[in-house]
Design an enzyme around this catalytic site. Sequence first.
Site, short mmCIF file in Angstrom:
data_model
loop_
_atom_site.label_atom_id
_atom_site.label_comp_id
_atom_site.label_asym_id
_atom_site.label_seq_id
_atom_site.Cartn_x
_atom_site.Cartn_y
_atom_site.Cartn_z
N CYS A 53 0.83 -1.20 0.00
CA CYS A 53 0.00 0.00 0.00
C CYS A 53 0.87 1.26 0.00
CB CYS A 53 -0.90 0.00 1.22
SG CYS A 53 0.02 0.04 2.77
N ALA A 56 3.12 1.59 2.94
CA ALA A 56 4.30 0.72 2.86
C ALA A 56 5.41 1.40 2.06
CB ALA A 56 3.95 -0.62 2.23
N ARG A 87 12.86 -5.03 9.66
CA ARG A 87 12.50 -6.26 8.95
C ARG A 87 13.54 -6.60 7.89
NH1 ARG A 87 8.38 -5.23 4.41
NH2 ARG A 87 8.80 -3.06 3.95
N HIS A 185 6.00 6.19 -2.28
CA HIS A 185 7.34 6.73 -2.60
C HIS A 185 7.21 8.21 -2.92
CE1 HIS A 185 8.24 2.54 -4.56
NE2 HIS A 185 8.50 2.51 -3.28
FE1 CFM Z 1 12.80 0.41 -5.62
FE2 CFM Z 1 10.76 -0.28 -4.33
FE3 CFM Z 1 13.24 -0.92 -3.58
FE4 CFM Z 1 12.26 -1.91 -5.85
FE5 CFM Z 1 11.38 -3.82 -4.31
FE6 CFM Z 1 9.88 -2.30 -2.78
FE7 CFM Z 1 12.34 -2.90 -2.02
MO1 CFM Z 1 10.48 -4.72 -2.03
S1 CFM Z 1 10.97 -0.40 -6.45
S2 CFM Z 1 14.18 -1.26 -5.41
S3 CFM Z 1 12.00 -3.89 -6.47
S4 CFM Z 1 12.22 0.96 -3.58
S5 CFM Z 1 9.33 -4.00 -3.85
S6 CFM Z 1 8.94 -0.44 -3.07
S7 CFM Z 1 10.57 -2.75 -0.85
S8 CFM Z 1 12.59 -4.78 -2.86
S9 CFM Z 1 14.07 -1.65 -1.71
#
Ligand code: CFM
Length: 535
Positions: A53, A56, A87, A185
């Site tokens: 969400c 998150a 986490r 984001h």
């Molecule tokens: Fe960018 Fe992300 Fe991330 Fe990502 Fe991700 Fe993520 Fe992540 Mo999970 S787009 S690289 S591929 S910030 S889904 S919201 S939390 S791994 S650090």
Amino acid sequence: MSCKKCLDKVMDTYPSKVKKNREKHMLIKDPDETQEIQANTRAIPGIITNRGCAYAGCKGVVIGPLRDMVHIVHGPVGCSYYAWGTRRNKAKTKGDEKNFINYCFTTDMQESDIVFGGEKKLREAIREAVELFNPAAITISATCPVGLIGDDIKAIAAEAEIEHGIQVLAFDCEGYKGVSQSAGHHIANNILMRDVIGTGERVEPPKYSVNILGEYNIGGDGWEISRILNKIGYDIVSIMTGDGTYEELKNTHNANLNVVQCHRSINYISEMLETKYGTPWLKVNFIGVNETIKTLRNMAEYFGDQELIDRTEEVIAEELSEIEEPLETYKKMCEGKTAFLYVGGSRAHHYQGLLKEIGIETVMAGYEFGHRDDYEGRDVIPYIKLDADTRNIPDLHVEKDEKQYRLYLPESKLEALKEKMPLGQYDGLIKEMKDGTIVIDDLNHYETEMLLKALKPDIFCSGIKDKFISQKMGIFSKQLHSYDYSGPYAGFKGAVIFAKDVSAGINTPTWSHITPPWKKEPIIEGEINEGVIPC
Ligand code: CFM
């Protein structure tokens, strides 16, 4: 079964309305066509999506890793626990600075707070946090119930700033604010850009000063990237935001180059930094040996000094000499295998090169919440139609800051460099894919199961929500969000750790001993009709 036939069969099971929707989210790579994919639209209710969400994306991904701030989650305790920094983000305390990464701060809203309002509780939580921890600054993240009952977190933050004399930032990142964590984001970064970045003193930065944008230190990736950059001679001003700090963030305008790892989460901030302060941004990828080398060479060429270029080559040679042998060993164990890559908004692209380096071909890839530009490349941005969900997120407009704007390189030099390297640019995932392979956006659990059955990859790279589907089928799962608590996977040494983890996972005999629970005893009463399985 061909990919086309397989996708058709998956589609056949859907009601026509769902079919019409899902068809637009998938394609088979065809180099002779300019392919378009639908992305960043609402998931279909009832379908088991892997998305998170807005909260998150805001608290869990972007602001959570800033270690010297207290991040208060205004909401029920479950939301707080879910986005708890520990986490998987890692942070090290430097000197006598404060580090709150291990804490989980929440107002722990109860039923009575939902009925009578939670503002009083939030004020008290801020007071308590200041008294006990004396942080550099505080953030407040709103969860769904807060938005629904209308607690005014912005007003409370403004009052608290006066009362406590520190910055208190309020993020309206209620989970429902967008179609996925991507909205979060955007909400987080906009406020950091508006209220924090640039508030530090403007100083002449060291020559080779860079910010690393879109790097969240999963498994220690940010540390490994920093180690390599420091070894070459770069000064890292700020990291957004893995193992980052509020204090460093204030000085983000004091760098001569921004390098962008995860473009999905931060491309608009890199643009704003260029508009406001004149700092160009370079798309980089520190995942995979060849991509890391390309990145380091591009960075050196941007600064253009022979000394830096030579030092870069020296470091590359040194690092390569340590990893070539083990990488070759692991490659022999993985050669000829195939992978599914289904991760967030950038990793499904970033990992394809590294997989290739150890002999693994990606046969299906997709993002949970990528936008069309993450699939088709940045050039497509002007053609993306903004829907109501996107318009719902407040847009931040920045202008040139006449006092702080400074060009490190003359514009003509920059234009010439753009011909050689991805300055202000990135390609999408589709370009990376082999002809005839599948690209799917917002892959759901039903589609995952069907495609795993049909294409039988040797490894399924995804996350905690869908890993059990493949594991129960006897297919090795490698989480590319948390790295299954391994890592780092970035840079040269990280590539070897990844190769080792993948080799071990693929080659373990464990998978041949797995009998899925539904084969031992039916989970629901009734007949299992194999005929409905499409692939
Ligand atoms: Fe960018 Fe992300 Fe991330 Fe990502 Fe991700 Fe993520 Fe992540 Mo999970 S787009 S690289 S591929 S910030 S889904 S919201 S939390 S791994 S650090």
